[in-house]
Design a protein around this motif. Structure first.
Motif, short mmCIF file in Angstrom:
data_model
loop_
_atom_site.label_atom_id
_atom_site.label_comp_id
_atom_site.label_asym_id
_atom_site.label_seq_id
_atom_site.Cartn_x
_atom_site.Cartn_y
_atom_site.Cartn_z
N ALA A 209 37.07 -7.73 -52.34
CA ALA A 209 37.94 -6.59 -52.67
C ALA A 209 37.55 -6.01 -54.03
N CYS A 210 37.22 -6.88 -54.98
CA CYS A 210 36.81 -6.40 -56.31
C CYS A 210 35.46 -5.70 -56.24
N LEU A 211 34.54 -6.23 -55.45
CA LEU A 211 33.24 -5.59 -55.28
C LEU A 211 33.42 -4.19 -54.68
N ASN A 212 34.22 -4.08 -53.64
CA ASN A 212 34.47 -2.77 -53.02
C ASN A 212 35.10 -1.81 -54.03
N TYR A 213 36.07 -2.29 -54.80
CA TYR A 213 36.73 -1.46 -55.80
C TYR A 213 35.72 -1.02 -56.86
N GLY A 214 34.90 -1.94 -57.32
CA GLY A 214 33.91 -1.62 -58.36
C GLY A 214 32.91 -0.57 -57.92
N PHE A 215 32.46 -0.65 -56.67
CA PHE A 215 31.48 0.32 -56.19
C PHE A 215 32.14 1.62 -55.74
N GLU A 216 33.26 1.54 -55.00
CA GLU A 216 33.87 2.73 -54.41
C GLU A 216 34.71 3.52 -55.41
N LYS A 217 35.54 2.84 -56.19
CA LYS A 217 36.46 3.53 -57.10
C LYS A 217 35.87 3.73 -58.49
N CYS A 218 35.20 2.69 -59.00
CA CYS A 218 34.67 2.76 -60.37
C CYS A 218 33.25 3.32 -60.42
N LYS A 219 32.58 3.33 -59.28
CA LYS A 219 31.21 3.87 -59.18
C LYS A 219 30.21 3.10 -60.05
N TYR A 220 30.41 1.79 -60.21
CA TYR A 220 29.45 0.99 -60.96
C TYR A 220 28.15 0.92 -60.16
N PRO A 221 27.00 1.05 -60.82
CA PRO A 221 25.73 0.96 -60.10
C PRO A 221 25.35 -0.49 -59.76
N LYS A 222 25.94 -1.44 -60.49
CA LYS A 222 25.58 -2.84 -60.32
C LYS A 222 26.77 -3.70 -60.73
N LEU A 223 26.96 -4.80 -60.03
CA LEU A 223 27.96 -5.80 -60.41
C LEU A 223 27.27 -7.16 -60.47
N ILE A 224 27.76 -8.00 -61.37
CA ILE A 224 27.17 -9.32 -61.55
C ILE A 224 28.25 -10.39 -61.47
N SER A 225 27.82 -11.62 -61.36
CA SER A 225 28.67 -12.80 -61.57
C SER A 225 27.86 -13.79 -62.39
N LEU A 226 28.48 -14.34 -63.42
CA LEU A 226 27.84 -15.32 -64.29
C LEU A 226 28.33 -16.70 -63.86
N ILE A 227 27.39 -17.55 -63.46
CA ILE A 227 27.76 -18.81 -62.82
C ILE A 227 26.92 -19.95 -63.39
N ALA A 228 27.59 -21.04 -63.77
CA ALA A 228 26.87 -22.24 -64.21
C ALA A 228 25.99 -22.72 -63.05
N PRO A 229 24.74 -23.10 -63.33
CA PRO A 229 23.82 -23.48 -62.25
C PRO A 229 24.36 -24.59 -61.34
N GLU A 230 25.16 -25.49 -61.89
CA GLU A 230 25.69 -26.59 -61.08
C GLU A 230 26.97 -26.24 -60.32
N ASN A 231 27.47 -25.01 -60.51
CA ASN A 231 28.71 -24.59 -59.85
C ASN A 231 28.40 -23.99 -58.49
N ARG A 232 28.09 -24.85 -57.54
CA ARG A 232 27.68 -24.40 -56.22
C ARG A 232 28.77 -23.63 -55.46
N PRO A 233 30.04 -24.04 -55.54
CA PRO A 233 31.06 -23.25 -54.84
C PRO A 233 31.13 -21.80 -55.31
N SER A 234 31.04 -21.57 -56.64
CA SER A 234 31.07 -20.19 -57.13
C SER A 234 29.83 -19.42 -56.71
N ALA A 235 28.68 -20.09 -56.70
CA ALA A 235 27.45 -19.44 -56.24
C ALA A 235 27.58 -19.06 -54.77
N THR A 236 28.23 -19.93 -53.98
CA THR A 236 28.44 -19.63 -52.56
C THR A 236 29.29 -18.38 -52.38
#
Length: 167
Positions: A112-139
């Motif tokens: 929902a946040c990704l859709n909002y960021g692209f559709e409403k905010c018109k961001y060209p790119k979105l990121i997520s910062l994730i600790a390498p060992e945090n596999r659930p967040s990477a998933t």
């Protein structure tokens, strides 16, 4: 007032009265495993102030996530600015109360946040910062279409940068 809804969730602005809700996450050493440490109530208040500053400066921030069915606070998810190599990029961040893990809520809220960021905010790119060992967040990041782009040094550690472009 801002609100995002999904099939099962409501995302709304975090309020000062959400300190007890946030402490369900911030005081849990397992939920906070990939952060430098757990947080105190004062740090939760500072977190809310940082979030409100993002609402005012960027019209986005982390939002409280509630169950539509019960109204219960189950976590936070949203879009927040992150400085990377001198550039401000918008990050989809998510952190949930541990008893609500593995129910698909993080993926649903992040989408929902990704859709909002692209559709409403018109961001060209979105990121997520994730600790390498945090596999659930990477998933979660992978489920919403992000791919690992690079690794940076931030917060005194190595952090994987997952990214997706609007096109």
């Amino acid at each position: 007032m801002f609100e995002l809804r999904t099939e099962r969730l409501r995302l709304r602005p975090i309020k000062n009265s959400d300190v007890p809700n946030l402490m369900k996450i911030f005081s849990d050493p397992i939920a906070m495993e990939h952060y430098p440490s757990t947080k105190t109530e004062q740090q939760a208040e500072e977190w809310i102030e940082w979030t409100h500053n993002n609402y005012n400066a960027y019209n986005v921030g982390l939002w409280a996530v509630e169950s539509l069915e019960t109204g219960e606070f189950i976590g936070q998810c949203g879009i927040a600015p992150q400085k990377i190599n001198g550039e401000v990029l918008m990050e989809i961040g998510y952190l949930f109360v541990r008893e609500h893990w593995r129910k698909g809520y993080a993926t649903e809220a992040a989408q929902a946040c990704l859709n909002y960021g692209f559709e409403k905010c018109k961001y060209p790119k979105l990121i997520s910062l994730i600790a390498p060992e945090n596999r659930p967040s990477a998933t979660v990041a992978k489920r919403i279409g992000m791919r690992k782009e690079t690794q940076i040094h931030k917060w005194d550690r190595s952090i994987d940068v997952y990214a997706i472009n609007s096109d």
